[in-house]
Design an enzyme around this catalytic site. Sequence first.
Site, mmCIF file in Angstrom:
data_model
loop_
_atom_site.group_PDB
_atom_site.id
_atom_site.type_symbol
_atom_site.label_atom_id
_atom_site.label_comp_id
_atom_site.label_asym_id
_atom_site.label_seq_id
_atom_site.Cartn_x
_atom_site.Cartn_y
_atom_site.Cartn_z
ATOM 1 C CD GLU B 31 -3.020 -0.996 2.306
ATOM 2 O OE1 GLU B 31 -2.574 -0.571 3.396
ATOM 3 O OE2 GLU B 31 -4.178 -1.403 2.144
ATOM 4 C CD GLU B 92 -8.048 -1.649 10.093
ATOM 5 O OE1 GLU B 92 -9.221 -1.219 10.017
ATOM 6 O OE2 GLU B 92 -7.061 -0.901 10.140
ATOM 7 C CB VAL B 96 -3.233 -13.114 -0.826
ATOM 8 C CG1 VAL B 96 -2.527 -14.346 -1.378
ATOM 9 C CG2 VAL B 96 -4.585 -13.500 -0.241
ATOM 10 N N GLY B 102 -4.120 -15.364 -7.129
ATOM 11 C CA GLY B 102 -4.669 -16.096 -8.271
ATOM 12 C C GLY B 102 -4.940 -17.549 -7.954
ATOM 13 N N GLY B 104 -7.109 -18.359 -5.355
ATOM 14 C CA GLY B 104 -8.381 -18.416 -4.632
ATOM 15 C C GLY B 104 -8.259 -18.223 -3.129
ATOM 16 C CB ILE B 105 -5.403 -17.443 -0.869
ATOM 17 C CG1 ILE B 105 -4.592 -18.674 -1.313
ATOM 18 C CG2 ILE B 105 -5.209 -17.195 0.627
ATOM 19 C CD1 ILE B 105 -3.083 -18.469 -1.265
ATOM 20 N N GLY B 106 -7.683 -15.353 -1.374
ATOM 21 C CA GLY B 106 -8.447 -14.173 -0.942
ATOM 22 C C GLY B 106 -9.933 -14.469 -0.902
ATOM 23 C CG ASN B 133 -5.463 -2.452 -4.662
ATOM 24 O OD1 ASN B 133 -5.204 -3.125 -5.662
ATOM 25 N ND2 ASN B 133 -5.329 -2.911 -3.439
ATOM 26 C CE1 TYR B 140 -11.831 -7.382 -1.574
ATOM 27 C CE2 TYR B 140 -11.080 -5.134 -1.932
ATOM 28 C CZ TYR B 140 -10.909 -6.377 -1.357
ATOM 29 O OH TYR B 140 -9.819 -6.622 -0.562
#
Lengths: 167, 167
Positions: B31, B92, B96, B102, B104-106, B133, B140
């Site tokens: 970030e 918050e 990953v 890529g 699928g963890i998120g 971002n 999302y």
Amino acid sequence: MSQDISFRIRQAEEADIPQILYLVKELSEYERLRHTVTASEELYRKNGFGPERFFSALLAENTGSEGPQNFGFALYFFSFSTFTGKPSLYLEDLFVLPEYRGSGIGKRLLVELARIAHRKDCGRMEWSVLDWNEPAIRFYKSLGAKPMDEWTVFRLTEPEIKELAGE
Amino acid sequence: MSQDISFRIRQAEEADIPQILYLVKELSEYERLRHTVTASEELYRKNGFGPERFFSALLAENTGSEGPQNFGFALYFFSFSTFTGKPSLYLEDLFVLPEYRGSGIGKRLLVELARIAHRKDCGRMEWSVLDWNEPAIRFYKSLGAKPMDEWTVFRLTEPEIKELAGE
């Protein structure tokens, strides 16, 4: 606009729920969002005064002999910042009845919130403001508050939460 | 980008604090905000696992034989909406490690958060996204999340809180 009024700031109790919900609905009118309020006194009782408490509130109670029971309120809870490692005080709603603005009630509520945040060793105080609410934005900037312009909040509501959860 | 990896999502415990703080610092690099991280393991212990707990976290733990201990994490707490009268799940941080995206963890972290929100009868799930971002914003939106474009978060930090509190 300043009037000869007297008030005290105090923590809201369970018996104040009807007044809190009344003030929330007045706020929602001001924000042109009245149609989105689905809360009930029962939900406030469960989620504010039950075994698990998700918020606290301050009331600006009228201590004079005329006028409304309360001039305004502030509803808050503690969030957390991963960057500071400390809780933040998040101010969900701050509202003063329009006809009683300009008497320092909003400022007194914010001062009391700052004291609560300081006692709790909070790293931040945060709240959200509608972009068209220019009087509020001027007031907050005069207190040293900085707008987090580069961030946008994303939201899922109940139907999307259920779908994502596979329920 | 997809790799042959195996992982499980589990609740973080006190012993995971060094890993959580490591991932928070990696996120802050991404970030471009690394210079703003002042948190310590001690503060995470006090504020996440002490008598008053301000957050919970999920880890995406590597269950394979190679690679990092965890691929990512989600740190969350419960806020409250005066309009729904219900708690909201506030996310918050979701992160990953870039080289494991890529897979699928998120999405799996978000599904687990949605289940937690559903069990808690939350009216909303919310989180903040940096406006530049774009990969995150696309992701999302694909889940049905709506940007609250008309709101801006205002923030006071410790020096301003103290001044407002008169401390």
